[in-house]
Scaffold this motif. Structure first.
Motif: not given
Length: 97
Positions: A1-5, A42-47, A71-76
């Motif tokens: 998963m790539i998360v934008l900070l 923002s984030a994309v990916g899944a758990f 569990l697809e990440v829709v919003s984080l």
């Protein structure tokens, strides 16, 4: 998963590898960046598994709600700050299965 900070106008990208716990990764990102706080934009990916905290207003507590499977990440979104000198991540997630 790539998360934008977002950190004071800077964009930081955090990769969380399969099997890695996300919350400690956020805290580690704060420590390694040297920032006072981070905003998770923002984030994309899944758990494959997650434990959500569902707030019970009447009892004023979070009840754990564990989930397993895709569990697809829709919003984080959320933030990572220092609480009593230690990194603390407060994250809101919406996932879909």
């Amino acid at each position: 998963m790539i998360v934008l900070l977002v950190n004071s106008g800077e964009l930081l990208f955090l990769r969380v590898d399969r099997g890695e716990d996300v919350m400690p990764a956020f805290c580690r990102a704060l420590e390694e960046s040297g920032a006072a706080s981070l905003f998770v934009a923002s984030a994309v990916g899944a758990f494959s598994r997650a434990e959500f905290g569902v707030f019970d207003i009447e009892r004023d507590v979070f009840d754990p709600a564990p989930r397993e499977g895709f569990l697809e990440v829709v919003s984080l979104a959320g933030n990572v700050v220092r609480r009593d000198g230690k990194p603390f991540a407060h994250i809101h997630a919406v996932c879909s299965n």
